[in-house]
Design a protein around this motif. Structure first.
Motif: not given
Ligand code: DX5
Ligand code: ZN
Length: 218
Positions: A123-133
């Motif tokens: 869940e720690a990356v749930e709101y980061l995925l839009s910035l991730c490759d």
């Protein structure tokens, strides 16, 4: 189905001969080259600064995947981008503002990855995925090569795959990947497999073919 990339980690290579090691492992089938940056603070080991990574750059013909196991991390992003990294991966645990860290990596024009230690929930990356490759799932506690694969992470990889869906975001798995664990992580949804000891062990630049055999066995 998904084509799996193998990213040998030079942490397990000969520290006196990185240029040759990188050229050898790429000639024998590496898809990416994984560079483990450690600061002796975020992890209990110390490896490469920007000058070293800059020196590796001309030898890398595939893709230079830089894994920053450092905290704080923002201050060094520019330097690793300048050094020639193609992908810069920071740890979500490295500070209070991983969203800003990913924005800073993207601002350099490089690809951006976020890494999760074994104890960190997906869940720690749930709101980061839009910035991730890419999302890197650690399957060992970071700091060393040759450690034992942590099987509890397979569930995390599968859940991450579900979270990502069909968005073009790589799932990289790092730590203890070998011929036995590779099929498990691929089945769970990983598409980039880091391997250090499984690629370099038992071989050397003076024994052509061993690295290639090891890569194909993963
Ligand atoms: C560990 C590093 C890994 C490590 C993998 O902190 O991030 O990339 O080098 O080595 P093996 O494949 O031997 O576990
Ligand atoms: Zn790594």
């Amino acid at each position: 189905d998904r084509n799996i990339k193998i990213a040998p980690s030079i942490l397990s290579a000969d520290f006196a001969d990185f240029g040759r090691e990188i050229r050898a492992v790429e000639a024998e089938g590496a898809d990416w080259v994984h560079i483990d940056v450690m600061d002796g603070h975020f992890v209990p080991n110390l490896t490469f600064g920007p000058p070293a990574v800059k020196a590796f750059r001309p030898h890398v013909k595939t893709f230079m995947d830089v894994h920053l196991m450092i905290a704080p991390v923002d201050a060094y992003i520019e330097a690793y981008a300048e050094a020639g990294a193609d992908m810069i991966t920071a740890h979500v645990e490295a500070g209070p503002h991983p969203h800003r860290t990913l924005q800073a990596i993207k601002a350099t024009g490089k690809q951006a990855g976020i890494a999760l230690n074994p104890g960190t929930p997906v869940e720690a990356v749930e709101y980061l995925l839009s910035l991730c490759d890419m999302v890197l799932v650690m399957t060992v506690n970071p700091g060393f090569g040759g450690q034992k694969f942590i099987h509890s992470q397979l569930d995390k990889i599968a859940r991450l795959r579900g979270m990502i869906g069909d968005r073009p975001i790589h799932i990289q798995v790092d730590g203890g990947v070998d011929p036995k664990t590779a099929p498990l992580v691929a089945k769970a949804g990983a598409d980039v497999l880091v391997a250090g000891s499984a690629v370099f062990k038992g071989g050397s630049v003076d024994q052509p073919g061993v690295y290639g055999e090891n890569i194909r066995s993963i």
